[in-house]
Design an enzyme around this catalytic site. Structure first.
Site, short mmCIF file in Angstrom:
data_model
loop_
_atom_site.label_atom_id
_atom_site.label_comp_id
_atom_site.label_asym_id
_atom_site.label_seq_id
_atom_site.Cartn_x
_atom_site.Cartn_y
_atom_site.Cartn_z
N GLN A 75 3.17 10.03 1.50
CA GLN A 75 4.46 9.32 1.56
C GLN A 75 5.36 9.69 0.40
O GLN A 75 6.57 9.50 0.47
CB GLN A 75 4.24 7.80 1.54
CG GLN A 75 3.57 7.25 2.79
CD GLN A 75 3.47 5.74 2.73
OE1 GLN A 75 2.54 5.21 2.16
NE2 GLN A 75 4.43 5.06 3.33
N LEU A 129 6.80 1.87 4.62
CA LEU A 129 7.88 2.26 3.70
C LEU A 129 8.62 3.50 4.19
O LEU A 129 9.76 3.74 3.79
CB LEU A 129 7.32 2.49 2.30
CG LEU A 129 6.73 1.25 1.60
CD1 LEU A 129 6.04 1.64 0.30
CD2 LEU A 129 7.79 0.20 1.35
N GLY A 168 0.83 -1.19 0.00
CA GLY A 168 0.00 0.00 0.00
C GLY A 168 0.87 1.24 0.00
O GLY A 168 2.03 1.21 0.40
N GLU A 199 -3.09 2.92 5.67
CA GLU A 199 -2.96 3.96 4.64
C GLU A 199 -3.86 5.17 4.94
O GLU A 199 -3.46 6.31 4.70
CB GLU A 199 -3.27 3.40 3.25
CG GLU A 199 -2.39 2.22 2.81
CD GLU A 199 -0.90 2.45 2.96
OE1 GLU A 199 -0.44 3.60 2.92
OE2 GLU A 199 -0.16 1.45 3.13
CO CO Z 1 3.05 3.32 5.87
#
Ligand code: CO
Length: 171
Positions: free
Chosen positions: A51, A94, A46, A136
């Site tokens: 991000q 991430l 995701g 998310e």
């Molecule tokens: Co994340």
């Protein structure tokens, strides 16, 4: 399509609240294509727009191992409208590479959103899909999974993250 750089903790941008998308125009479509490419390349299950530095309420996700494009979900202005159950599973992000911690989440969520064709959709997910949706959507509110850990665990982790930041020269 182009792969976008993923911001790393403690970037201040990933702590900001993203704004609702007002119209799904061509430029946004290209941005979504770039998000999809970035997610698959990472690889991740995701990705939320903040991000990659865009404070827009857009997420892409694909909880399936087989990575068939048909499994890909693009959600615009997603909102959790119902949730139940509680389950702790290991989670990563991430923006915080190499970090995995058990996080308590709802086991089932119902999400209302728009798809890329401006069609309103209602999506029900449980297990991994429910977890990714919550993770998310948290990103769209500037919330990271480390914020959902117990106080004791978070304090321990903060010390580790600060130390790692200093070593990377981030202060
Ligand atoms: Co994340």
């Amino acid at each position: 399509m182009a792969k976008l750089p993923i911001l790393l903790y403690p970037s201040p941008i990933i702590r900001k609240r993203s704004l609702p998308v007002a119209s799904i125009h061509g430029e946004l479509q290209r941005f979504i294509d770039d998000m999809v490419e970035t997610m698959y390349a990472a690889p991740g299950v995701g990705l939320a727009a903040p991000q990659v530095g865009a404070l827009k309420r857009v997420i892409v996700l694909d909880p399936h191992e087989d990575r068939k494009p048909s499994r890909l979900l693009t959600l615009i202005n997603p909102e959790i409208v119902a949730a139940d159950g509680k389950i702790v599973e290991e989670e990563g992000c991430l923006c915080l590479p190499d970090l995995k911690e058990g996080v308590a989440r709802f086991n089932r969520v119902v999400v209302k959103a728009y798809d890329r064709n401006e069609k309103e959709i209602v999506l029900e997910g449980s297990g991994l899909l429910a977890r990714i949706l919550q993770h998310e959507i948290d990103h769209l509110n500037g919330v990271l999974f480390i914020d959902r850990l117990s106080t004791a665990k978070r304090q321990l982790l903060n010390r580790r993250l600060k130390k790692a930041g200093r070593e990377r020269g981030l202060g």
